[in-house]
Write an enzyme that holds these catalytic residues in place. Structure first.
Site, PDB file in Angstrom:
ATOM      1  N   ASP A  12       0.833  -1.209   0.000  1.00  0.00           N
ATOM      2  CA  ASP A  12       0.000   0.000   0.000  1.00  0.00           C
ATOM      3  C   ASP A  12       0.866   1.257   0.000  1.00  0.00           C
ATOM      4  OD1 ASP A  12      -2.284   1.505   0.063  1.00  0.00           O
ATOM      5  OD2 ASP A  12      -2.771   1.093   2.156  1.00  0.00           O
TER       6      ASP A  12
ATOM      7  N   HIS B 112       2.589   3.253  -9.098  1.00  0.00           N
ATOM      8  CA  HIS B 112       2.444   1.798  -9.246  1.00  0.00           C
ATOM      9  C   HIS B 112       3.685   1.206  -9.927  1.00  0.00           C
ATOM     10  CE1 HIS B 112      -1.501   1.832  -7.628  1.00  0.00           C
ATOM     11  NE2 HIS B 112      -2.126   2.357  -8.672  1.00  0.00           N
TER      12      HIS B 112
ATOM     13  N   LEU C  11      11.606 -20.055  -4.681  1.00  0.00           N
ATOM     14  CA  LEU C  11      10.591 -19.324  -3.913  1.00  0.00           C
ATOM     15  C   LEU C  11       9.275 -19.393  -4.673  1.00  0.00           C
ATOM     16  CD1 LEU C  11      10.741 -16.143  -1.922  1.00  0.00           C
ATOM     17  CD2 LEU C  11       9.257 -16.028  -3.896  1.00  0.00           C
TER      18      LEU C  11
END
Ligand code: FPP
Length: 243
Positions: free
Chosen positions: A24, A41, A135
């Site tokens: 956020d 973004h 991962l």
């Protein structure tokens, strides 16, 4: 194929197996610099790459990031389109580099509202990285925790499960990605203190860490600090550990 990564995953209990992040603060980061929300973004995607690499170094097995919620469709059309384009750019740019480091990427959420060209790209990346195991990266996209639980409930009915057999196991087996497992540590950046409909089922016993850092500024040191905070917590899962 086993979902257990064979990479540098840590067996140190102080390192969380699965970490979720609510990324956020992109908008506020951009505003503070007189940039556009899209720039914010875009800076967020750079942070994502940094943090995935830091997670590998720490031995984290699974990382789940909230990139687009079921509620984000209500944002201005331009911003929604920018986020779709950015996902596409990230699939072309950042994620193949991460794949070279052994990152298996999958998407979590609804796929029926995403444009077919983007859905195809998402599927192709999932297929290309399915053998990788350093991962597990899950990108939550058109994701909502309530929608996920409703989806599982619908599947219980479709599968004709006897109501007496409906329990936590039968329901959790019908979530979007049962193999993702429980979340150990959930981090939210930018100072907001909410879950915002993220992983409501999977994070039931997650340790929560909130930081004021805006997502584009979040880095390896911030992730390390959150993992240290996690390591100092006593997890009880509802049990009493003192008499
Ligand atoms: C919340 O910040 C962030 C989002 C709604 C999008 C998160 C997306 C990224 C980090 C880009 C990487 C993701 C992709 C596409 C792979 P906000 O815009 O609500 O920030 P604000 O609260 O400061 O306005």
């Amino acid at each position: 194929m086993s979902d257990e990564p064979s990479g540098p995953v840590s067996d140190d209990a102080r390192v969380p197996r699965a970490v979720a992040i609510i990324m956020d603060g992109n908008g506020r980061w951009a505003e503070a610099r007189a940039l556009t929300v899209a720039d914010g973004h875009r800076a967020g995607t750079k942070a994502l790459r940094r943090v995935v690499e830091a997670a590998i170094d720490l031995g984290i097995e699974t990382l789940v990031v909230y990139a687009f919620s079921t509620e984000n469709w209500t944002r201005p059309t331009d911003e929604v389109e920018d986020l779709m384009e950015l996902l596409s750019e990230t699939i072309d740019g950042e994620l193949p580099d991460l794949a070279k480091q052994g990152v298996r990427t999958r998407f979590l959420g609804r796929r029926d509202r995403i444009e077919p060209w983007l859905d195809e790209k998402m599927g192709a990346l999932e297929a290309e990285t399915e053998e990788l195991d350093t991962l597990n990266l899950w990108i939550a996209f058109d994701y909502g925790g309530r929608a996920e639980i409703a989806h599982a409930a619908r599947r219980l009915v479709e599968d004709g499960v006897d109501p007496a057999a409906v329990d936590e196991d039968t329901l959790s087996a019908r979530l979007y990605a049962p193999e993702m497992g429980e979340i150990d540590l959930l981090i939210r950046t930018s100072g907001e203190l909410r879950l915002s409909n993220f992983l409501l089922w999977e994070a039931a016993y997650a340790e929560l860490v909130f930081t004021d850092t805006l997502w584009p500024d979040f880095d390896a040191a911030d992730l390390g600090a959150a993992v240290q905070a996690y390591a100092a917590r006593q997890r009880r899962f509802g049990a009493r550990t003192r008499s």
